[in-house]
Design a protein around this motif. Structure first.
Motif, PDB file in Angstrom:
ATOM      1  N   ALA A 172     -58.584 -21.262 -22.526  1.00 26.24           N
ATOM      2  CA  ALA A 172     -59.150 -19.954 -22.207  1.00 26.24           C
ATOM      3  C   ALA A 172     -58.170 -18.875 -22.629  1.00 26.24           C
ATOM      4  N   LYS A 173     -58.697 -17.699 -22.870  1.00 28.32           N
ATOM      5  CA  LYS A 173     -57.860 -16.550 -23.203  1.00 28.32           C
ATOM      6  C   LYS A 173     -57.506 -15.756 -21.961  1.00 28.32           C
ATOM      7  N   ALA A 174     -58.311 -15.946 -20.890  1.00 32.89           N
ATOM      8  CA  ALA A 174     -58.059 -15.184 -19.656  1.00 32.89           C
ATOM      9  C   ALA A 174     -58.521 -15.967 -18.441  1.00 32.89           C
ATOM     10  N   LEU A 175     -57.810 -15.733 -17.337  1.00 31.70           N
ATOM     11  CA  LEU A 175     -58.176 -16.264 -16.029  1.00 31.70           C
ATOM     12  C   LEU A 175     -58.310 -15.075 -15.093  1.00 31.70           C
ATOM     13  N   VAL A 176     -59.442 -15.007 -14.393  1.00 38.24           N
ATOM     14  CA  VAL A 176     -59.707 -13.947 -13.420  1.00 38.24           C
ATOM     15  C   VAL A 176     -59.753 -14.592 -12.041  1.00 38.24           C
ATOM     16  N   LEU A 177     -58.904 -14.109 -11.146  1.00 40.72           N
ATOM     17  CA  LEU A 177     -58.805 -14.670  -9.800  1.00 40.72           C
ATOM     18  C   LEU A 177     -59.241 -13.648  -8.756  1.00 40.72           C
ATOM     19  N   ASP A 178     -59.937 -14.130  -7.743  1.00 43.23           N
ATOM     20  CA  ASP A 178     -60.179 -13.348  -6.539  1.00 43.23           C
ATOM     21  C   ASP A 178     -58.877 -13.366  -5.734  1.00 43.23           C
ATOM     22  N   PHE A 179     -58.755 -12.470  -4.756  1.00 48.53           N
ATOM     23  CA  PHE A 179     -57.552 -12.480  -3.915  1.00 48.53           C
ATOM     24  C   PHE A 179     -57.789 -13.250  -2.617  1.00 48.53           C
ATOM     25  N   ASP A 180     -58.595 -12.688  -1.699  1.00 45.21           N
ATOM     26  CA  ASP A 180     -58.778 -13.298  -0.380  1.00 45.21           C
ATOM     27  C   ASP A 180     -59.455 -14.664  -0.486  1.00 45.21           C
ATOM     28  N   SER A 181     -58.875 -15.645   0.170  1.00 45.74           N
ATOM     29  CA  SER A 181     -59.396 -17.019   0.222  1.00 45.74           C
ATOM     30  C   SER A 181     -59.470 -17.678  -1.147  1.00 45.74           C
ATOM     31  N   THR A 182     -58.710 -17.133  -2.085  1.00 44.93           N
ATOM     32  CA  THR A 182     -58.562 -17.748  -3.401  1.00 44.93           C
ATOM     33  C   THR A 182     -57.073 -17.802  -3.686  1.00 44.93           C
ATOM     34  N   LEU A 183     -56.470 -16.675  -4.029  1.00 40.80           N
ATOM     35  CA  LEU A 183     -55.004 -16.625  -4.122  1.00 40.80           C
ATOM     36  C   LEU A 183     -54.388 -16.712  -2.736  1.00 40.80           C
ATOM     37  N   SER A 184     -54.934 -15.924  -1.819  1.00 44.48           N
ATOM     38  CA  SER A 184     -54.396 -15.935  -0.456  1.00 44.48           C
ATOM     39  C   SER A 184     -55.107 -16.984   0.395  1.00 44.48           C
ATOM     40  N   THR A 185     -54.518 -17.244   1.549  1.00 45.14           N
ATOM     41  CA  THR A 185     -55.092 -18.170   2.531  1.00 45.14           C
ATOM     42  C   THR A 185     -55.117 -17.426   3.868  1.00 45.14           C
ATOM     43  N   PRO A 186     -56.122 -16.568   4.089  1.00 42.15           N
ATOM     44  CA  PRO A 186     -56.099 -15.668   5.247  1.00 42.15           C
ATOM     45  C   PRO A 186     -55.719 -16.350   6.559  1.00 42.15           C
ATOM     46  N   THR A 187     -54.770 -15.704   7.244  1.00 40.82           N
ATOM     47  CA  THR A 187     -54.289 -16.200   8.528  1.00 40.82           C
ATOM     48  C   THR A 187     -54.806 -15.311   9.649  1.00 40.82           C
ATOM     49  N   ARG A 237     -48.715 -20.086 -22.085  1.00 44.24           N
ATOM     50  CA  ARG A 237     -49.739 -20.332 -23.105  1.00 44.24           C
ATOM     51  C   ARG A 237     -50.520 -19.065 -23.434  1.00 44.24           C
ATOM     52  N   ALA A 238     -50.002 -17.907 -23.009  1.00 45.94           N
ATOM     53  CA  ALA A 238     -50.570 -16.585 -23.324  1.00 45.94           C
ATOM     54  C   ALA A 238     -51.971 -16.373 -22.750  1.00 45.94           C
ATOM     55  N   VAL A 239     -52.261 -16.999 -21.606  1.00 47.52           N
ATOM     56  CA  VAL A 239     -53.523 -16.745 -20.912  1.00 47.52           C
ATOM     57  C   VAL A 239     -53.346 -15.440 -20.130  1.00 47.52           C
ATOM     58  N   ALA A 240     -54.213 -14.472 -20.391  1.00 45.73           N
ATOM     59  CA  ALA A 240     -54.161 -13.187 -19.678  1.00 45.73           C
ATOM     60  C   ALA A 240     -54.639 -13.398 -18.253  1.00 45.73           C
ATOM     61  N   LEU A 241     -53.882 -12.889 -17.286  1.00 45.80           N
ATOM     62  CA  LEU A 241     -54.212 -13.088 -15.871  1.00 45.80           C
ATOM     63  C   LEU A 241     -54.708 -11.789 -15.260  1.00 45.80           C
ATOM     64  N   TYR A 242     -55.824 -11.893 -14.536  1.00 48.03           N
ATOM     65  CA  TYR A 242     -56.461 -10.757 -13.879  1.00 48.03           C
ATOM     66  C   TYR A 242     -56.717 -11.087 -12.418  1.00 48.03           C
ATOM     67  N   ILE A 243     -56.797 -10.049 -11.597  1.00 47.44           N
ATOM     68  CA  ILE A 243     -57.306 -10.167 -10.227  1.00 47.44           C
ATOM     69  C   ILE A 243     -58.446  -9.186 -10.097  1.00 47.44           C
ATOM     70  N   VAL A 244     -59.584  -9.687  -9.605  1.00 46.01           N
ATOM     71  CA  VAL A 244     -60.733  -8.844  -9.277  1.00 46.01           C
ATOM     72  C   VAL A 244     -61.120  -9.208  -7.854  1.00 46.01           C
ATOM     73  N   SER A 245     -60.908  -8.256  -6.941  1.00 45.81           N
ATOM     74  CA  SER A 245     -61.083  -8.516  -5.513  1.00 45.81           C
ATOM     75  C   SER A 245     -61.853  -7.389  -4.844  1.00 45.81           C
ATOM     76  N   ILE A 246     -62.600  -7.749  -3.819  1.00 46.71           N
ATOM     77  CA  ILE A 246     -63.256  -6.740  -2.988  1.00 46.71           C
ATOM     78  C   ILE A 246     -62.254  -6.157  -1.994  1.00 46.71           C
ATOM     79  N   GLY A 247     -61.100  -6.783  -1.846  1.00 47.72           N
ATOM     80  CA  GLY A 247     -60.031  -6.214  -1.028  1.00 47.72           C
ATOM     81  C   GLY A 247     -59.434  -5.000  -1.725  1.00 47.72           C
ATOM     82  N   TYR A 248     -58.614  -4.274  -0.998  1.00 46.67           N
ATOM     83  CA  TYR A 248     -57.965  -3.090  -1.561  1.00 46.67           C
ATOM     84  C   TYR A 248     -56.733  -3.492  -2.360  1.00 46.67           C
ATOM     85  N   LYS A 249     -56.675  -3.021  -3.585  1.00 46.13           N
ATOM     86  CA  LYS A 249     -55.515  -3.264  -4.441  1.00 46.13           C
ATOM     87  C   LYS A 249     -54.238  -2.771  -3.758  1.00 46.13           C
TER      88      LYS A 249
END
Length: 183
Positions: free
Chosen positions: A6-21, A69-81
């Motif tokens: 892939a050329k890019a990976l788009v990640l959500d934040f809450d319950s994807t990158l993070s593990t809400p406590t 491997r030069a994969v562009a990384l993005y975050i797209v979240s409904i949380g506040y940046k």
């Protein structure tokens, strides 16, 4: 499509990158749509909200492999940046994300598409000239995954991963490596 990088990976934040406590002192889960709570969290609470040191090391290894491997990384979240960016810094993960590749509900671009992540991803892809198989999107929301599935490849954080870890677990990390790196 296993085998294609892939050329890019788009990640959500809450319950994807993070593990809400659970933040007992506030009586709420630590998710990035609560700016005041995120600002009040201690450094230890922020680290715990990523699943702790071992999980952060696993995320770091994954993001390092993708970056190499030069994969562009993005975050797209409904949380506040403005809420989650300091937490990424605390966890040592912010260095993997160009500031212009981080979107939250306080980002004009996400507001302009009515908070439909797939629509924002489509815009990013059009600007970059990327096709469906060039981008992988990972989210814990079936709704966001469904809306993006015609736009790009998708990985849904499993119910089991959310139950056991709270976000992406080893199974998703393996799926991301396969989808993004072909290995």
């Amino acid at each position: 499509m296993v085998g294609r990088q892939a050329k890019a990976l788009v990640l959500d934040f809450d319950s994807t990158l993070s593990t809400p406590t659970w933040q007992a002192g506030h009586g709420k889960w630590a998710v990035a749509d609560n700016r005041a709570l995120f600002q009040a969290m201690t450094l230890d609470q922020q680290i715990a909200n990523f699943g702790g040191g071992e999980r952060i090391r696993d995320l770091t290894a994954l993001l390092e492999a993708l970056t190499a491997r030069a994969v562009a990384l993005y975050i797209v979240s409904i949380g506040y940046k403005e809420a989650f960016v300091p937490h990424l810094q605390t966890a040592g993960l912010l260095r993997f994300f160009d500031p212009e590749r981080i979107y939250g509900q306080d980002s004009k671009e996400l507001r302009d598409v009515g908070f439909v992540k797939g629509a924002l991803i489509r815009q990013i892809m059009e600007i970059q000239g990327w096709a469906h198989d060039d981008v992988v999107f990972v989210d814990d929301s079936q709704e966001h995954i469904e809306k993006a599935s015609q736009v790009c490849r998708t990985i849904l954080v499993s119910t089991e991963s959310k139950r056991s870890v709270g976000g992406i677990a080893q199974a998703e990390m393996i799926a991301i490596r396969e989808a993004c790196l072909g290995s």
